[in-house]
Scaffold this active site. Structure first.
Site, PDB file in Angstrom:
ATOM      1  N   TYR A 143       0.809  -1.218   0.000  1.00 34.74           N
ATOM      2  CA  TYR A 143       0.000   0.000   0.000  1.00 34.74           C
ATOM      3  C   TYR A 143       0.836   1.259   0.000  1.00 34.74           C
ATOM      4  O   TYR A 143       0.394   2.307  -0.454  1.00 34.74           O
ATOM      5  CB  TYR A 143      -0.885   0.035   1.261  1.00 34.74           C
ATOM      6  CG  TYR A 143      -2.218  -0.642   1.116  1.00 34.74           C
ATOM      7  CD1 TYR A 143      -2.331  -1.909   0.574  1.00 34.74           C
ATOM      8  CD2 TYR A 143      -3.366  -0.007   1.557  1.00 34.74           C
ATOM      9  CE1 TYR A 143      -3.554  -2.524   0.471  1.00 34.74           C
ATOM     10  CE2 TYR A 143      -4.596  -0.624   1.470  1.00 34.74           C
ATOM     11  CZ  TYR A 143      -4.678  -1.883   0.920  1.00 34.74           C
ATOM     12  OH  TYR A 143      -5.896  -2.483   0.826  1.00 34.74           O
ATOM     13  N   LYS A 193       4.130 -14.724   1.760  1.00 40.65           N
ATOM     14  CA  LYS A 193       4.293 -15.401   0.470  1.00 40.65           C
ATOM     15  C   LYS A 193       5.799 -15.597   0.285  1.00 40.65           C
ATOM     16  O   LYS A 193       6.404 -15.142  -0.685  1.00 40.65           O
ATOM     17  CB  LYS A 193       3.659 -14.540  -0.639  1.00 40.65           C
ATOM     18  CG  LYS A 193       3.589 -15.198  -1.988  1.00 40.65           C
ATOM     19  CD  LYS A 193       2.544 -16.310  -2.116  1.00 40.65           C
ATOM     20  CE  LYS A 193       2.629 -16.956  -3.481  1.00 40.65           C
ATOM     21  NZ  LYS A 193       1.778 -18.160  -3.610  1.00 40.65           N
ATOM     22  N   ASP A 225      -1.965 -17.902   0.069  1.00 42.45           N
ATOM     23  CA  ASP A 225      -2.951 -18.644  -0.731  1.00 42.45           C
ATOM     24  C   ASP A 225      -3.485 -19.846   0.051  1.00 42.45           C
ATOM     25  O   ASP A 225      -4.692 -20.092   0.120  1.00 42.45           O
ATOM     26  CB  ASP A 225      -2.375 -19.053  -2.101  1.00 42.45           C
ATOM     27  CG  ASP A 225      -0.976 -19.650  -2.024  1.00 42.45           C
ATOM     28  OD1 ASP A 225      -0.366 -19.646  -0.932  1.00 42.45           O
ATOM     29  OD2 ASP A 225      -0.473 -20.130  -3.069  1.00 42.45           O
ATOM     30  N   ASP A 249      -5.908  -7.004   4.172  1.00 46.70           N
ATOM     31  CA  ASP A 249      -7.119  -6.401   3.609  1.00 46.70           C
ATOM     32  C   ASP A 249      -7.996  -7.498   3.005  1.00 46.70           C
ATOM     33  O   ASP A 249      -9.199  -7.573   3.269  1.00 46.70           O
ATOM     34  CB  ASP A 249      -6.731  -5.367   2.544  1.00 46.70           C
ATOM     35  CG  ASP A 249      -7.954  -4.696   1.939  1.00 46.70           C
ATOM     36  OD1 ASP A 249      -8.841  -4.302   2.704  1.00 46.70           O
ATOM     37  OD2 ASP A 249      -8.014  -4.587   0.706  1.00 46.70           O
ATOM     38  N   ASP A 253     -11.809  -9.391   4.612  1.00 46.31           N
ATOM     39  CA  ASP A 253     -13.116  -9.538   3.951  1.00 46.31           C
ATOM     40  C   ASP A 253     -13.502 -11.020   3.865  1.00 46.31           C
ATOM     41  O   ASP A 253     -14.686 -11.363   3.926  1.00 46.31           O
ATOM     42  CB  ASP A 253     -13.113  -8.912   2.552  1.00 46.31           C
ATOM     43  CG  ASP A 253     -13.495  -7.419   2.582  1.00 46.31           C
ATOM     44  OD1 ASP A 253     -13.145  -6.732   3.564  1.00 46.31           O
ATOM     45  OD2 ASP A 253     -14.143  -6.943   1.627  1.00 46.31           O
TER      46      ASP A 253
END
Ligand code: NAD
Ligand code: IPM
Ligand code: MN
Length: 366
Positions: A143, A193, A225, A249, A253
């Site tokens: 970000y 990752k 993942d 982020d 959700d």
């Protein structure tokens, strides 16, 4: 460190755009009701943020708003953004230029996003047993890439962002996550990752270093993942998750989906002192703004987080949380959670929460 409860607090309210003002209104009512019972005097001052600020002042984070925030003990934020402003360049956009700049300028690096099952039948899971605290690094990573841009290159165009972390940035979020895990069930999943990204390799090394100071916490490393899948298959095995800004982020959700609605997830963004910004995880939901259909629970639960983390009023926080849980359990639900049953409006849900807070025997200041 023992934190004495505040007797007086100054709270900046930045309700923003879309459903932001609707959910913030209900959060303020619940906050006032709980604070009154706890003997906490509140001064609430409103400021402009996001699209609302652009319309009034031309910029998404006016200097007045920043000054108000700096002079406050905590911030209550609604949501920012909407189709009218989402195409604006980053520095003039409600997201990057408003909310993200606020998080970054105030160094609110530790974004806590708790998700727990409140309405089991609204969850898509067969066995809905979610009680997970996601700790999202909020002022670094992809970000806030030091190198980003967009340019023409011959016959094509290139856009780029870079993910970068310093060891110190990783260390401080890891310490927060380990401390929180130690105070919960003692299980921490660090998500990265590292099979691909250098920043993730550094992340993993630093998290391992911090782990040696927390022998009571069991640490697992997961690739993002795999984590996304494991959360669906076995959410009950997760306690605290710590991860990079963008991964956090996305995963937050996903957690909202697992508990049945984005309208159930609160958040708090903290720095090292008591100061924090409290906001629902959801956005400005332009598709339902102004219809009275938005679920204010996430915003109301964010006010509870403020009482606990910034104002030192644990039992007032618990009063709000108990009230929300009990109102939902009784079947008072906004359309996102009502299924085939009857739905109530945003303000009726807020009324029920305030009534429930006021019905409960007065909490002692904690
Ligand atoms: P969103 O979170 O606003 O909405 C996603 C979906 O969930 C929509 O269908 C919406 O109606 C529903 N929803 C969200 N909150 C709800 C609630 N409390 N009750 C019932 N339903 C709810 O995300 P989006 O649609 O991707 O983005 C819309 C705008 O919000 C964009 O401008 C985006 O940049 C912005 N946004 C802001 C924040 C923030 O301020 N923290 C967070 C996410 C998105
Ligand atoms: C969130 C939001 C913000 C983010 C947007 C509005 C910039 O999606 O708080 O989750 O990505 O952090
Ligand atoms: Mn988000």
């Amino acid at each position: 460190m023992t934190r004495l409860p505040a007797n007086e607090a100054r709270v900046a309210v930045l309700s923003g755009d879309g459903v932001g003002p609707e959910v913030t209104h209900e959060a303020v009512r619940a906050l006032r009701a709980a604070a009154t019972r706890a003997g906490l005097g509140l001064t609430l001052e409103h400021g402009l943020l996001g699209g609302a600020a652009i319309e009034e002042t031309g910029v998404p984070l006016p200097d007045d708003t920043l000054a108000l925030c700096e002079a406050s003990d905590a911030l209550l934020v609604g949501a920012v953004g909407g189709p009218r402003w989402d195409g604006l360049p980053a520095d003039r956009n409600p997201g990057p230029g408003g909310l993200l700049r606020l998080r970054r300028d105030l160094d609110l690096f530790a974004n806590l996003r708790p998700a727990s099952t409140l309405v089991p039948e609204a969850s898509p899971l067969r066995v809905p047993t979610v009680d997970i605290l996601l700790v999202r690094e909020a002022v670094g990573g992809l970000y806030f890439s030091p190198e980003r841009g967009r340019r023409r290159d011959g016959s094509t165009e290139i856009g780029w962002d870079t993910m970068s972390y310093t060891a110190e940035q990783v260390r401080r979020i890891a310490v927060v996550a380990f401390e929180l895990a130690a105070a919960r069930e003692g299980r921490l999943a660090s998500v990265d990752k590292a099979n691909v990204l250098e920043s993730s390799r550094l992340w993993r090394d630093v998290v391992d270093e911090v782990a040696s100071d927390f022998p009571q916490v069991t640490l697992d490393h997961l690739y993002v993942d795999n984590c996304a899948m494991q959360l669906v298959l076995r959410p009950q095995d997760f306690d605290v998750i710590v991860t990079e800004n963008l991964f956090g982020d996305v995963l937050s959700d996903e957690l909202a989906g697992l508990v049945g609605s984005l309208g159930l997830l609160p958040s708090g963004s903290l720095r090292s002192d008591r100061f924090g910004l409290y906001e629902p995880v959801h956005g400005s939901a332009p598709d339902i703004a102004g219809t009275g259909a938005v679920n204010p629970a996430a915003a109301i639960l964010s006010a509870a987080m403020m009482l606990r983390h910034s104002l030192g009023h644990d039992s007032a926080a618990a009063d709000i949380e108990r009230a929300v849980a009990s109102v939902l359990r009784r079947g008072t639900r906004t359309p996102d959670l009502a299924g085939a049953g009857p739905a109530v409006s945003t303000s009726s849900f807020g009324d029920a929460v305030v009534a429930e807070i006021e019905r409960h025997p007065a909490a002692e200041a904690s």
